[in-house]
Design an enzyme around this catalytic site. Structure first.
Site, mmCIF file in Angstrom:
data_model
loop_
_atom_site.group_PDB
_atom_site.id
_atom_site.type_symbol
_atom_site.label_atom_id
_atom_site.label_comp_id
_atom_site.label_asym_id
_atom_site.label_seq_id
_atom_site.Cartn_x
_atom_site.Cartn_y
_atom_site.Cartn_z
ATOM 1 N N ASP A 72 0.875 -1.175 0.000
ATOM 2 C CA ASP A 72 0.000 0.000 0.000
ATOM 3 C C ASP A 72 0.905 1.214 0.000
ATOM 4 O OD1 ASP A 72 -2.477 1.313 -0.028
ATOM 5 O OD2 ASP A 72 -2.411 1.635 2.137
ATOM 6 N N ASP A 158 1.849 11.815 -9.690
ATOM 7 C CA ASP A 158 3.157 11.917 -10.346
ATOM 8 C C ASP A 158 3.372 13.233 -11.099
ATOM 9 O OD1 ASP A 158 4.028 9.504 -9.389
ATOM 10 O OD2 ASP A 158 3.685 8.385 -11.246
ATOM 11 N N LYS A 181 12.118 5.874 -12.739
ATOM 12 C CA LYS A 181 11.239 5.961 -11.569
ATOM 13 C C LYS A 181 11.390 4.729 -10.688
ATOM 14 C CE LYS A 181 6.383 6.338 -10.228
ATOM 15 N NZ LYS A 181 4.985 6.302 -10.692
ATOM 16 N N ARG A 187 8.029 2.268 -3.908
ATOM 17 C CA ARG A 187 7.631 0.876 -4.061
ATOM 18 C C ARG A 187 8.815 0.013 -4.471
ATOM 19 N NH1 ARG A 187 3.593 1.134 -7.728
ATOM 20 N NH2 ARG A 187 4.681 0.125 -9.435
#
Length: 204
Positions: A72, A158, A181, A187
């Site tokens: 999450d 973003d 990225k 993440r």
């Protein structure tokens, strides 16, 4: 070969984690939730990223009887006390409306000076085993928010977020390549940490 489940229907996220597992030498078959259509989506009722990731991971581990991974993530803005946080995907009231969420956040920050527009993306990645074993890894991507969206890539916030890395960067997360990225993202960090520790959980 060990089978793992990533609690997502996002094929891109599955591909990303498969590559990370391969990069660190973990030999495992990673499946997404499309392979388990009978398993219902988990309602994210937690108030932290870690709580939501664990909710999903445990539910999927129990339903599939396989080791399950879930994550999450969201945006935390300093002057908003860490909000939108876990409500990032539904900040404007409707889940997944990226444009409305972005527009509302920009409006809320309209009179905030540039030097006070610091923010970071945060991610919690959780592993749960069918026996109840659990572990959470975290990643963050610090940066600041600009006043107008820039770039056609990425998603969510973003287009208004400029990462601190690499040093001197002025491009938004929607202007850099997916590879760039992933190398610095919250993440990516969390998944790489999880992948590095994964063998000790799979061998127990």
């Amino acid at each position: 070969m060990t089978r793992l489940v990533l609690a997502t229907h996002n094929a891109g996220k599955v591909t990303e984690l498969r590559q990370i597992l391969a990069d660190v030498g973990v030999e495992a078959e990673l499946l997404g939730m499309d392979s388990f259509p009978e398993v219902a989506d988990v309602v994210e009722t937690g108030v932290t990223f870690a709580a939501n990731a664990l909710l999903k991971a445990h539910a999927v581990a129990q339903a599939t009887q396989l080791p399950a991974i879930a994550d999450d993530s969201g945006l935390a803005v300093d002057v908003l006390g860490g909000s939108p946080g876990v409500f990032s995907a539904r900040w404007a009231g409707r889940h997944g409306d990226d444009l409305l969420n972005l527009q509302l956040l920009l409006a809320q920050l309209g009179d905030v000076p540039d030097e006070h527009r610091r923010a970071h993306f945060a991610c919690a990645a959780a592993l749960a085993l069918p026996d109840g074993t659990e572990q959470v890894w975290h990643g963050t991507m610090p940066g600041y928010l600009i006043r107008e969206p820039r770039g056609a890539g990425g998603f969510g916030y973003d287009p208004i977020f400029v990462p601190d890395e690499p040093e001197g960067n002025t491009l938004s997360s929607a202007e850099i390549t997916p590879e760039q990225k992933n190398a610095i993202s919250h993440r990516g960090q969390a998944f790489r940490s999880l992948a590095a520790d994964l063998p000790k959980f799979l061998n127990t």
